[in-house]
Design a protein around this motif. Sequence first.
Motif, PDB file in Angstrom:
ATOM      1  N   ARG A 182       0.777  -1.175   0.005  1.00 40.38           N
ATOM      2  CA  ARG A 182      -0.062  -0.030   0.003  1.00 40.38           C
ATOM      3  C   ARG A 182       0.932   1.210  -0.062  1.00 40.38           C
ATOM      4  NH1 ARG A 182      -3.044   3.600   3.271  1.00 40.38           N
ATOM      5  NH2 ARG A 182      -1.518   3.464   5.015  1.00 40.38           N
ATOM      6  N   LYS A 183       1.879   1.166   0.827  1.00 47.25           N
ATOM      7  CA  LYS A 183       2.882   2.276   0.905  1.00 47.25           C
ATOM      8  C   LYS A 183       3.691   2.541  -0.255  1.00 47.25           C
ATOM      9  CE  LYS A 183       6.122   1.821   3.613  1.00 47.25           C
ATOM     10  NZ  LYS A 183       7.038   1.455   4.998  1.00 47.25           N
ATOM     11  N   LEU A 235       2.466   1.922  -3.263  1.00 48.44           N
ATOM     12  CA  LEU A 235       1.391   2.043  -4.419  1.00 48.44           C
ATOM     13  C   LEU A 235       1.168   0.867  -5.106  1.00 48.44           C
ATOM     14  CD1 LEU A 235       1.945   6.093  -5.345  1.00 48.44           C
ATOM     15  CD2 LEU A 235       0.753   5.134  -3.670  1.00 48.44           C
ATOM     16  N   TYR A 236       1.040  -0.038  -4.479  1.00 49.12           N
ATOM     17  CA  TYR A 236       0.857  -1.687  -5.006  1.00 49.12           C
ATOM     18  C   TYR A 236       1.707  -1.957  -6.089  1.00 49.12           C
ATOM     19  CZ  TYR A 236      -3.147  -0.678  -1.895  1.00 49.12           C
ATOM     20  OH  TYR A 236      -3.857  -0.733  -0.817  1.00 49.12           O
ATOM     21  N   THR A 296      17.766   5.628  -0.393  1.00 41.67           N
ATOM     22  CA  THR A 296      17.608   7.121  -0.362  1.00 41.67           C
ATOM     23  C   THR A 296      16.272   7.554  -0.858  1.00 41.67           C
ATOM     24  OG1 THR A 296      20.006   7.146  -0.370  1.00 41.67           O
ATOM     25  CG2 THR A 296      18.727   9.338  -0.595  1.00 41.67           C
ATOM     26  N   MET A 346      13.499   6.631   1.629  1.00 44.39           N
ATOM     27  CA  MET A 346      13.477   7.455   2.617  1.00 44.39           C
ATOM     28  C   MET A 346      12.979   8.959   2.248  1.00 44.39           C
ATOM     29  SD  MET A 346      14.578   6.131   5.478  1.00 44.39           S
ATOM     30  CE  MET A 346      15.062   7.552   6.538  1.00 44.39           C
ATOM     31  N   SER A 347      13.398   9.302   1.133  1.00 43.86           N
ATOM     32  CA  SER A 347      12.704  10.505   0.549  1.00 43.86           C
ATOM     33  C   SER A 347      11.229  10.640   0.357  1.00 43.86           C
ATOM     34  CB  SER A 347      13.569  11.217  -0.421  1.00 43.86           C
ATOM     35  OG  SER A 347      13.282  10.390  -1.716  1.00 43.86           O
ATOM     36  N   LYS A 372       8.998   7.807   1.568  1.00 37.88           N
ATOM     37  CA  LYS A 372       8.063   6.986   2.563  1.00 37.88           C
ATOM     38  C   LYS A 372       8.724   7.277   3.877  1.00 37.88           C
ATOM     39  CE  LYS A 372       6.721   5.395  -1.461  1.00 37.88           C
ATOM     40  NZ  LYS A 372       5.633   6.069  -1.974  1.00 37.88           N
ATOM     41  N   GLU A 373       7.704   6.920   4.903  1.00 33.13           N
ATOM     42  CA  GLU A 373       8.258   6.426   6.278  1.00 33.13           C
ATOM     43  C   GLU A 373       8.657   5.069   6.368  1.00 33.13           C
ATOM     44  OE1 GLU A 373       8.240   8.559   8.828  1.00 33.13           O
ATOM     45  OE2 GLU A 373       7.686   9.995   7.675  1.00 33.13           O
ATOM     46  N   ILE A 422      23.622  11.805   4.744  1.00 29.29           N
ATOM     47  CA  ILE A 422      22.641  12.280   3.777  1.00 29.29           C
ATOM     48  C   ILE A 422      21.261  12.230   4.526  1.00 29.29           C
ATOM     49  CG2 ILE A 422      24.005  12.169   1.891  1.00 29.29           C
ATOM     50  CD1 ILE A 422      22.502   9.532   1.127  1.00 29.29           C
ATOM     51  N   TRP A 423      20.810  11.296   5.315  1.00 29.61           N
ATOM     52  CA  TRP A 423      19.479  11.133   5.949  1.00 29.61           C
ATOM     53  C   TRP A 423      19.292  11.978   7.230  1.00 29.61           C
ATOM     54  CZ3 TRP A 423      18.760   4.992   6.202  1.00 29.61           C
ATOM     55  CH2 TRP A 423      18.941   4.626   4.595  1.00 29.61           C
ATOM     56  N   GLY A 424      20.407  12.457   7.759  1.00 21.83           N
ATOM     57  CA  GLY A 424      20.451  13.123   8.984  1.00 21.83           C
ATOM     58  C   GLY A 424      19.957  12.504  10.170  1.00 21.83           C
ATOM     59  N   PRO A 443      24.534  13.298  -6.576  1.00 23.40           N
ATOM     60  CA  PRO A 443      23.091  13.449  -6.654  1.00 23.40           C
ATOM     61  C   PRO A 443      22.336  12.087  -6.932  1.00 23.40           C
ATOM     62  CG  PRO A 443      24.171  14.116  -8.645  1.00 23.40           C
ATOM     63  CD  PRO A 443      25.393  13.724  -7.822  1.00 23.40           C
ATOM     64  N   TYR A 444      22.264  11.246  -5.869  1.00 23.98           N
ATOM     65  CA  TYR A 444      21.737   9.950  -5.944  1.00 23.98           C
ATOM     66  C   TYR A 444      20.429   9.915  -6.495  1.00 23.98           C
ATOM     67  CZ  TYR A 444      25.755   8.615  -3.061  1.00 23.98           C
ATOM     68  OH  TYR A 444      26.963   8.637  -2.550  1.00 23.98           O
ATOM     69  N   LEU A 445      19.653  10.873  -6.145  1.00 22.43           N
ATOM     70  CA  LEU A 445      18.197  10.993  -6.459  1.00 22.43           C
ATOM     71  C   LEU A 445      18.189  11.414  -8.117  1.00 22.43           C
ATOM     72  CD1 LEU A 445      16.685  12.458  -3.405  1.00 22.43           C
ATOM     73  CD2 LEU A 445      16.954  10.039  -3.845  1.00 22.43           C
ATOM     74  N   LEU A 502      15.345  15.413   2.401  1.00 24.13           N
ATOM     75  CA  LEU A 502      16.611  15.042   3.054  1.00 24.13           C
ATOM     76  C   LEU A 502      17.972  15.804   3.046  1.00 24.13           C
ATOM     77  CD1 LEU A 502      16.687  11.383   1.682  1.00 24.13           C
ATOM     78  CD2 LEU A 502      15.543  11.880   3.845  1.00 24.13           C
ATOM     79  N   PRO A 503      18.857  15.829   3.694  1.00 24.91           N
ATOM     80  CA  PRO A 503      19.991  16.616   3.962  1.00 24.91           C
ATOM     81  C   PRO A 503      20.678  16.360   2.466  1.00 24.91           C
ATOM     82  CG  PRO A 503      19.861  15.655   6.144  1.00 24.91           C
ATOM     83  CD  PRO A 503      18.734  15.019   5.264  1.00 24.91           C
ATOM     84  N   LEU A 504      20.596  15.425   1.957  1.00 29.07           N
ATOM     85  CA  LEU A 504      21.564  15.071   0.698  1.00 29.07           C
ATOM     86  C   LEU A 504      20.897  16.169  -0.327  1.00 29.07           C
ATOM     87  CD1 LEU A 504      22.671  13.258  -1.516  1.00 29.07           C
ATOM     88  CD2 LEU A 504      20.571  12.250  -1.607  1.00 29.07           C
ATOM     89  N   VAL A 523      23.734  18.617  -2.072  1.00 30.77           N
ATOM     90  CA  VAL A 523      23.821  18.489  -3.275  1.00 30.77           C
ATOM     91  C   VAL A 523      23.655  20.079  -4.027  1.00 30.77           C
ATOM     92  CG1 VAL A 523      22.888  17.636  -5.789  1.00 30.77           C
ATOM     93  CG2 VAL A 523      23.492  16.086  -3.583  1.00 30.77           C
TER      94      VAL A 523
END
Lengths: 522, 231
Positions: free
Chosen positions: A20-21, A23-24, A120, A123-124, A126-127, A153-155, A174-176, B18-20, B24
């Motif tokens: 669900r988290k 989105l299936y 990452t 984490m950005s 979802k909980e 990077i997650w603090g 820039p991983y994202l 995120l801090p990332l 960046v």
Amino acid sequence: METLEQKQRMLKEVWAEVRRKHLYPELPQPSWEEQEDRVAIDIKDKRISVSAPFVEELSQFMDPACVASGLLDHAVSHYLHCPWDLSTHLKLYREAKHVLKDKQMAQKATGYFMDVVADTLCMSQKESNLPELYRHIKRGIMDEAVHALYQTIWGLDLGVKGYEEVARKLSRLPYLDRGRWMESIRKFSKIVQSLLEVEERFGGLDRPNPMGEHGLQQYSPEEIEQGLKEFARDAATPAEFNEIVEDLQDELLEAMEPNHKGMGLGPGRSLDADILYYMKLAENYALPVRRRPMEKSGALYPHHHVPWEVGRPFQDIDPWTSFGKIMPGITQTWERREGEVLGREEGTPDCIVLIDSSGSMTNPRQSLSYAVLGAACACDAYLRNDAQVAVYNFSDAKAGGCQILPFTRHRMSIYKTICHYFGGGTKLLLEDLESLQRSSLPDIFLITDMQITNLEALIQYFNEKKNRVTAVHIGDNEHVRTFRRSMALRKNVGIFSVEKKEDIPKIVLGRIREYFHSPSRP
Amino acid sequence: MKNPFQDFGSLSVERKELPLERIVRAREEVMERMVHGYLKLVEEEVKDLVWLVEHSRVVKAYSAAVKSIRELQYDADDIEEFCSELDSSNKIPYMISGPAGIYLSALVNHAQEDRIVLPLKDYQRTFHFVGYRLPDGKTLILQGDVGDFVGAGLSGGRLVVEGSVGNWCGAGMMKGEIQVMENSGQNTGEWMRGGEIHVEGRIRSLGKTLFGGRIFQRGKLVVPQETDSEI
């Protein structure tokens, strides 16, 4: 200690929440894996296996459901974000290998990079219980460095001490940003190179990543086919493709195990990367072919209703839709059309591929050979249309420089014969070619630079035959002009020139399409 | 009728930062300003894409470089990344070795860190003028081979080259120390006024005009005692 039934129920509940988290996502129900020496999760053909001993071990620190949830977040995020598909996976590996020059280190670096991206992204958006999980997981040197990176990077505090410099350098990537993954993994690999070297010295590279390895078994055979196709298209040279595929040969074969015939590979359990390169590259130029042209049958059949008018024949009136009345505007009559049926034309003719592999042609194993790619495209088109292909690969055939493959549909044999390189002189034996002829007049596909010693004899042969000939010449020279002049009046001979890579699919496909789509044979 | 999207109602659509992302973003901003500063320097100093090494031009280029980075907040990682950008990025349309090295030297000389390591060994391009005017209290370690005029005008800093240097190494250096782990090219130490150059490998030739300073080869003093130009 929970019973198996309780554990199954717990996993089912956790999975429902994770699905669900996220989105299936289209993933099957995960299962428990009971073996002792397993890593946290294992993914084979999209099915996630969660290690029961791992969850039990961590259950002394956190709720088992939270452990399972974190693990599933990790696995699902890999599926949804990174690597996404085999092609991306191979490209990431290629970049890492380019920097690290070592297969094992490159695999490790690729795995860690994909973990960082997937976690990452998760984490950005979802909980997740991932931080709690990482806080209690056993770590090697690389794990420490990567978890130090997560802290930055997650603090969050994951209980890692040290590795500040590596974490600081890694945190700048820039991983994202998916568009910059290739650049990022190069930098990532460079930064972690010294740590990987230490791991290698202490045997750490042989230990599996506690969160699971990123083997190619996670991909289905179909995804592997597609991934190799895209990777071949992306590779600058056959050598680049070969290097990566040979590195991962065992894993690719392992992943294809359930249905490895799809690749056209026979028994023997080995991948010839050179051949695979042309095979997959040719598939990028696949041609849709209309197999059997329809012909008018001459018979009329009721097609649709039209209102009956005075003066029109009564026999076509449809009493079932006319309310039992003969009245213009109400009464319906059948409109008849001529029917179409499959004609007498056979589907797709078989093809004899003549390929020149003399010294004046490019060696396909060293650099991209237009001749081999062109021939591969042609073979692929015929094979896709249920036709058979015979190959005559020649250099100085009189001196034994030739290979003849009789008509077959075995892809690997066909591509193997096409890719063979002789070098040396150029002379073909027409009796060899004649031995491949059939009463059903197969097509002939010739690809050469035309610098054939007995070109006159070949011209004479084509003049005598009614086969449809597609001749492709690489480059331009006096022999090409002679051939063009001699064949100018032959309607069954089409001649094309190839100057650059882009010409090949266009010319081969265009020609074949024109031929296959013609309503009848000349 | 049941809303088919009801199940998604409880899901949060807010995206956490995120801090990332901040890291960046900040890094990219710094890099953009560095690249901009370099391009401006090239535009001003190298009108015809040809840059002649003249003392006055070097001084002028360095002053312009220092001016352009005056308000820039950066660290050693940014300098390392800038080197990488100079080597391979398509953000920089032209990399002219002289001004690039001078700009790089200005960045090193004005960085907060006292010890900076630049891994240059995997780069395709050669950097000249690296370590120009390296001030007292700074240590610059260059991993890999570098080009000409390395450590020129050195002003008290310590420059370590873990590789070979080109010609004119330490030209006009005032004080400080240059340590070359491998070989040095022609005119090593030309016009030097003070400080020391240590070369662990071969010295192709020494400078013809030296006003002071000392040059060692494999631990042995070759200048001032010995002034033979071919060793």
